[in-house]
Design a protein around this motif. Structure first.
Motif, PDB file in Angstrom:
ATOM      1  N   VAL A 180      -9.692   5.201  -0.332  1.00  0.00           N
ATOM      2  CA  VAL A 180      -9.824   5.689   1.038  1.00  0.00           C
ATOM      3  C   VAL A 180      -9.929   4.478   1.960  1.00  0.00           C
ATOM      4  CG1 VAL A 180     -11.176   7.135   2.595  1.00  0.00           C
ATOM      5  CG2 VAL A 180     -11.035   7.721   0.160  1.00  0.00           C
ATOM      6  N   TYR A 181      -9.048   4.426   2.962  1.00  0.00           N
ATOM      7  CA  TYR A 181      -8.997   3.286   3.865  1.00  0.00           C
ATOM      8  C   TYR A 181      -9.438   3.682   5.276  1.00  0.00           C
ATOM      9  CZ  TYR A 181      -6.303   0.531   0.487  1.00  0.00           C
ATOM     10  OH  TYR A 181      -5.893  -0.171  -0.622  1.00  0.00           O
ATOM     11  N   ALA A 182     -10.191   2.779   5.908  1.00  0.00           N
ATOM     12  CA  ALA A 182     -10.433   2.836   7.344  1.00  0.00           C
ATOM     13  C   ALA A 182      -9.484   1.819   7.959  1.00  0.00           C
ATOM     14  CB  ALA A 182     -11.891   2.499   7.662  1.00  0.00           C
ATOM     15  N   GLN A 183      -8.365   2.321   8.481  1.00  0.00           N
ATOM     16  CA  GLN A 183      -7.257   1.449   8.876  1.00  0.00           C
ATOM     17  C   GLN A 183      -6.809   0.651   7.648  1.00  0.00           C
ATOM     18  OE1 GLN A 183      -8.538  -0.653  12.428  1.00  0.00           O
ATOM     19  NE2 GLN A 183      -8.308   1.179  13.677  1.00  0.00           N
ATOM     20  N   MET A 187       0.849  -1.197   0.000  1.00  0.00           N
ATOM     21  CA  MET A 187       0.000   0.000   0.000  1.00  0.00           C
ATOM     22  C   MET A 187       0.886   1.248   0.000  1.00  0.00           C
ATOM     23  SD  MET A 187      -2.830   1.180   2.850  1.00  0.00           S
ATOM     24  CE  MET A 187      -3.607  -0.425   2.858  1.00  0.00           C
ATOM     25  N   SER A 188       0.558   2.209  -0.846  1.00  0.00           N
ATOM     26  CA  SER A 188       1.326   3.445  -0.913  1.00  0.00           C
ATOM     27  C   SER A 188       1.124   4.275   0.348  1.00  0.00           C
ATOM     28  CB  SER A 188       0.883   4.266  -2.138  1.00  0.00           C
ATOM     29  OG  SER A 188      -0.487   4.596  -2.031  1.00  0.00           O
ATOM     30  N   LYS A 189       1.979   5.290   0.520  1.00  0.00           N
ATOM     31  CA  LYS A 189       1.839   6.176   1.668  1.00  0.00           C
ATOM     32  C   LYS A 189       0.600   7.055   1.504  1.00  0.00           C
ATOM     33  CE  LYS A 189       6.754   6.496   2.783  1.00  0.00           C
ATOM     34  NZ  LYS A 189       7.910   7.419   2.954  1.00  0.00           N
ATOM     35  N   PRO A 190      -0.051   7.412   2.618  1.00  0.00           N
ATOM     36  CA  PRO A 190      -1.240   8.275   2.528  1.00  0.00           C
ATOM     37  C   PRO A 190      -0.894   9.641   1.941  1.00  0.00           C
ATOM     38  CG  PRO A 190      -1.067   7.263   4.704  1.00  0.00           C
ATOM     39  CD  PRO A 190       0.223   6.993   3.999  1.00  0.00           C
ATOM     40  N   THR A 191      -1.797  10.149   1.110  1.00  0.00           N
ATOM     41  CA  THR A 191      -1.651  11.504   0.590  1.00  0.00           C
ATOM     42  C   THR A 191      -2.588  12.484   1.304  1.00  0.00           C
ATOM     43  OG1 THR A 191      -3.303  11.098  -1.127  1.00  0.00           O
ATOM     44  CG2 THR A 191      -1.021  10.643  -1.686  1.00  0.00           C
ATOM     45  N   GLY A 192      -3.444  11.962   2.167  1.00  0.00           N
ATOM     46  CA  GLY A 192      -4.377  12.824   2.892  1.00  0.00           C
ATOM     47  C   GLY A 192      -5.078  12.050   3.985  1.00  0.00           C
ATOM     48  N   VAL A 193      -5.660  12.784   4.906  1.00  0.00           N
ATOM     49  CA  VAL A 193      -6.378  12.200   6.035  1.00  0.00           C
ATOM     50  C   VAL A 193      -7.745  12.860   6.143  1.00  0.00           C
ATOM     51  CG1 VAL A 193      -6.405  11.900   8.545  1.00  0.00           C
ATOM     52  CG2 VAL A 193      -4.256  11.677   7.288  1.00  0.00           C
ATOM     53  N   LEU A 194      -8.764  12.050   6.378  1.00  0.00           N
ATOM     54  CA  LEU A 194     -10.121  12.549   6.619  1.00  0.00           C
ATOM     55  C   LEU A 194     -10.520  12.158   8.032  1.00  0.00           C
ATOM     56  CD1 LEU A 194     -11.910  11.460   3.310  1.00  0.00           C
ATOM     57  CD2 LEU A 194     -10.898  13.679   3.837  1.00  0.00           C
ATOM     58  N   LYS A 195     -10.953  13.139   8.810  1.00  0.00           N
ATOM     59  CA  LYS A 195     -11.367  12.864  10.183  1.00  0.00           C
ATOM     60  C   LYS A 195     -12.866  13.096  10.321  1.00  0.00           C
ATOM     61  CE  LYS A 195      -6.917  13.886  12.359  1.00  0.00           C
ATOM     62  NZ  LYS A 195      -6.190  14.705  13.373  1.00  0.00           N
ATOM     63  N   PRO A 201     -16.248  12.325  13.085  1.00  0.00           N
ATOM     64  CA  PRO A 201     -16.368  12.305  14.552  1.00  0.00           C
ATOM     65  C   PRO A 201     -15.944  11.001  15.211  1.00  0.00           C
ATOM     66  CG  PRO A 201     -18.266  13.393  13.595  1.00  0.00           C
ATOM     67  CD  PRO A 201     -17.462  12.845  12.459  1.00  0.00           C
ATOM     68  N   ASP A 202     -16.209   9.866  14.572  1.00  0.00           N
ATOM     69  CA  ASP A 202     -15.937   8.589  15.228  1.00  0.00           C
ATOM     70  C   ASP A 202     -14.899   7.732  14.502  1.00  0.00           C
ATOM     71  OD1 ASP A 202     -17.474   8.136  13.026  1.00  0.00           O
ATOM     72  OD2 ASP A 202     -18.875   6.752  13.984  1.00  0.00           O
ATOM     73  N   GLN A 203     -14.246   8.299  13.471  1.00  0.00           N
ATOM     74  CA  GLN A 203     -13.317   7.469  12.711  1.00  0.00           C
ATOM     75  C   GLN A 203     -12.388   8.330  11.865  1.00  0.00           C
ATOM     76  OE1 GLN A 203     -15.361   4.444  10.538  1.00  0.00           O
ATOM     77  NE2 GLN A 203     -13.631   3.058  10.517  1.00  0.00           N
ATOM     78  N   GLN A 204     -11.183   7.812  11.635  1.00  0.00           N
ATOM     79  CA  GLN A 204     -10.236   8.475  10.754  1.00  0.00           C
ATOM     80  C   GLN A 204     -10.010   7.620   9.518  1.00  0.00           C
ATOM     81  OE1 GLN A 204      -6.663  10.484  12.285  1.00  0.00           O
ATOM     82  NE2 GLN A 204      -5.447   9.170  10.926  1.00  0.00           N
ATOM     83  N   PHE A 205      -9.879   8.286   8.368  1.00  0.00           N
ATOM     84  CA  PHE A 205      -9.661   7.601   7.099  1.00  0.00           C
ATOM     85  C   PHE A 205      -8.387   8.150   6.450  1.00  0.00           C
ATOM     86  CE2 PHE A 205     -14.158   7.446   7.954  1.00  0.00           C
ATOM     87  CZ  PHE A 205     -14.551   6.180   7.557  1.00  0.00           C
ATOM     88  N   ASP A 206      -7.647   7.279   5.788  1.00  0.00           N
ATOM     89  CA  ASP A 206      -6.445   7.670   5.057  1.00  0.00           C
ATOM     90  C   ASP A 206      -6.698   7.565   3.565  1.00  0.00           C
ATOM     91  OD1 ASP A 206      -4.921   8.054   7.393  1.00  0.00           O
ATOM     92  OD2 ASP A 206      -4.503   5.906   7.510  1.00  0.00           O
ATOM     93  N   ILE A 207      -6.263   8.571   2.816  1.00  0.00           N
ATOM     94  CA  ILE A 207      -6.422   8.597   1.367  1.00  0.00           C
ATOM     95  C   ILE A 207      -5.089   8.200   0.727  1.00  0.00           C
ATOM     96  CG2 ILE A 207      -6.952  10.035  -0.629  1.00  0.00           C
ATOM     97  CD1 ILE A 207      -8.620  11.798   1.172  1.00  0.00           C
ATOM     98  N   HIS A 208      -5.119   7.184  -0.115  1.00  0.00           N
ATOM     99  CA  HIS A 208      -3.911   6.687  -0.789  1.00  0.00           C
ATOM    100  C   HIS A 208      -4.069   6.848  -2.293  1.00  0.00           C
ATOM    101  CE1 HIS A 208      -2.134   4.419   2.718  1.00  0.00           C
ATOM    102  NE2 HIS A 208      -3.380   4.576   3.133  1.00  0.00           N
ATOM    103  N   LEU A 209      -2.998   7.282  -2.941  1.00  0.00           N
ATOM    104  CA  LEU A 209      -2.970   7.310  -4.404  1.00  0.00           C
ATOM    105  C   LEU A 209      -2.775   5.880  -4.896  1.00  0.00           C
ATOM    106  CD1 LEU A 209      -2.979   9.112  -6.942  1.00  0.00           C
ATOM    107  CD2 LEU A 209      -0.487   9.231  -6.737  1.00  0.00           C
ATOM    108  N   ALA A 210      -3.730   5.394  -5.681  1.00  0.00           N
ATOM    109  CA  ALA A 210      -3.712   3.997  -6.112  1.00  0.00           C
ATOM    110  C   ALA A 210      -2.607   3.745  -7.130  1.00  0.00           C
ATOM    111  CB  ALA A 210      -5.066   3.613  -6.695  1.00  0.00           C
ATOM    112  N   GLU A 211      -2.172   2.485  -7.180  1.00  0.00           N
ATOM    113  CA  GLU A 211      -1.199   2.029  -8.152  1.00  0.00           C
ATOM    114  C   GLU A 211      -1.816   0.896  -8.978  1.00  0.00           C
ATOM    115  OE1 GLU A 211       2.070   0.997  -5.644  1.00  0.00           O
ATOM    116  OE2 GLU A 211       2.610   3.096  -5.251  1.00  0.00           O
ATOM    117  N   ARG A 212      -1.134   0.497 -10.021  1.00  0.00           N
ATOM    118  CA  ARG A 212      -1.721  -0.495 -10.928  1.00  0.00           C
ATOM    119  C   ARG A 212      -2.054  -1.814 -10.233  1.00  0.00           C
ATOM    120  NH1 ARG A 212      -1.631   0.097 -16.474  1.00  0.00           N
ATOM    121  NH2 ARG A 212      -0.884   2.133 -17.186  1.00  0.00           N
ATOM    122  N   GLU A 213      -1.271  -2.160  -9.197  1.00  0.00           N
ATOM    123  CA  GLU A 213      -1.563  -3.421  -8.495  1.00  0.00           C
ATOM    124  C   GLU A 213      -2.864  -3.348  -7.699  1.00  0.00           C
ATOM    125  OE1 GLU A 213       2.169  -1.654  -6.425  1.00  0.00           O
ATOM    126  OE2 GLU A 213       1.346  -1.808  -8.457  1.00  0.00           O
TER     127      GLU A 213
END
Length: 364
Positions: free
Chosen positions: A69-72, A1-9, A11-23
């Motif tokens: 966008v990932y939740a953990q 998994m690539s490094k996160p390019t952004g974070v969404l918060k 109230p009850d959860q945090q999400f990480d945004i990753h730039l997708a790759e071909r895999e």
């Protein structure tokens, strides 16, 4: 998994945004097929599972940025951004905008506001990168989804025909304002859950007659409202577009406006049933902003030639507002409307496209 390019918060959860790759293509394909199957189960035919082949997904990497966008470690959503979109926007297409596509939130994460936060993130990223604005398209018949984007500050720019379906085009308008306006308003499709607003704002028979005309009973009935709504808000074919007006900062519904008698052959329409119902918002320039936006929809998005309105001749504040917006007086319909034992005269006003262009036209 690539490094996160952004974070969404949220109230009850945090999400990480990753730039997708071909895999990630298998995962992307799976998420889009899931979304298409759910849409079809709801009677929404914007996507079909068959369209999302591996060849199709891999082609995205040639001209789009794809985000997951990932939740953990769990994939919760995805979307894409691209810098040009002639397929949907045609002659309106312009480089320098970001075009948002394939926004998909998995059902387990669909009720917490994640979709709105993704749009906000895409908007902020566009601004940080010096973009001209954020644009997207939406199946025109999906009124609920159209309203979702309208609430997020997207304004209707036109309708495109693609693969036999109509898609409404939207642009997030706040990029155009150099200084943030504390009284920004959004036009959101009026629906049957909004009937109570007009009933509440019609404080008397005389006042209702002033803003709504004489075709409704007093007090307003659900039958009147349902007849009014019938066939509305399909911009490529309806004879009327009906909006409630929402104050951006407060989130309150404060007004109502419609574009009626849409005549596509003669390219004309009429602004009608204009009311700023909440008195706390009067005297702040919002009424004029409502008229200006409806003119933009008529002339820019629907490509009309002429827009009219009528106002009773004793309503001096409204007449002054319409004049300040650029309307011109055409004539007086003497003693047109009977209210109890008194006849009211109506002033007819109009604006032509060339007059609007002189006052308001901006670069596309």
């Amino acid at each position: 998994m690539s490094k996160p390019t952004g974070v969404l918060k949220l109230p009850d959860q945090q999400f990480d945004i990753h730039l997708a790759e071909r895999e990630d293509a298998d995962l992307i394909c799976q998420m889009l097929i899931e979304a298409a199957e759910w849409m079809i189960s709801q009677g929404i035919y914007q996507w079909t599972p068959e369209q999302f082949t591996m060849e199709e997904i891999l082609s995205y990497f040639e001209y789009r940025e794809i985000y997951i966008v990932y939740a953990q470690t769990q994939p919760a959503a995805m979307f894409t951004l691209q810098q040009s979109d002639p397929d949907y926007w045609g002659m309106r297409n312009s480089r320098g905008y970001n075009y948002l596509h394939r926004l998909t939130v998995r059902r387990a994460y669909s009720s917490g506001g994640l979709g709105a936060r993704i749009v906000e993130w895409a908007s902020n990223r566009t601004r940080e990168n010096g973009g001209k604005g954020l644009r997207l398209d939406c199946l025109a018949q999906n009124l609920k989804l159209n309203s979702f984007y309208q609430r997020l500050g997207f304004r209707y720019m036109g309708t495109a025909l693609k693969n036999g379906r109509e898609y409404n085009l939207y642009e997030q308008w706040e990029f155009r304002a150099p200084v943030r306006d504390p009284d920004l308003v959004d036009f959101v499709y009026f629906n049957d859950r909004d009937f109570h607003l007009l009933q509440r704002w019609s404080a008397s028979e005389a006042f209702q007659l002033q803003w709504a005309g004489g075709n409704w009973s007093y007090p307003l009935t659900e039958e009147d409202m349902r007849t009014y709504m019938e066939g509305a808000n399909l911009p490529w074919k309806s004879d009327k577009l009906i909006f409630k007006v929402i104050h951006r900062d407060s989130g309150e519904s404060i007004g109502h406006i419609s574009l009626s008698q849409i005549d596509r052959r003669n390219r004309s329409a009429r602004i009608s049933r204009v009311i700023l119902g909440d008195p706390d918002y009067r005297g702040r320039g919002i009424g004029k902003a409502m008229i200006v936006e409806m003119l933009r929809i008529g002339f820019q998005a629907l490509n009309l030639h002429r827009i009219t309105l009528g106002v009773f001749d004793f309503n001096k504040p409204a007449i002054q507002l319409y004049l300040s917006a650029g309307f011109r007086k055409e004539g007086l319909m003497r003693e047109k409307t009977l209210y109890r034992n008194e006849y009211w005269s109506m002033l007819e006003m109009s604006m032509l496209r060339r007059e609007w262009e002189e006052l308001y036209q901006e670069e596309p």
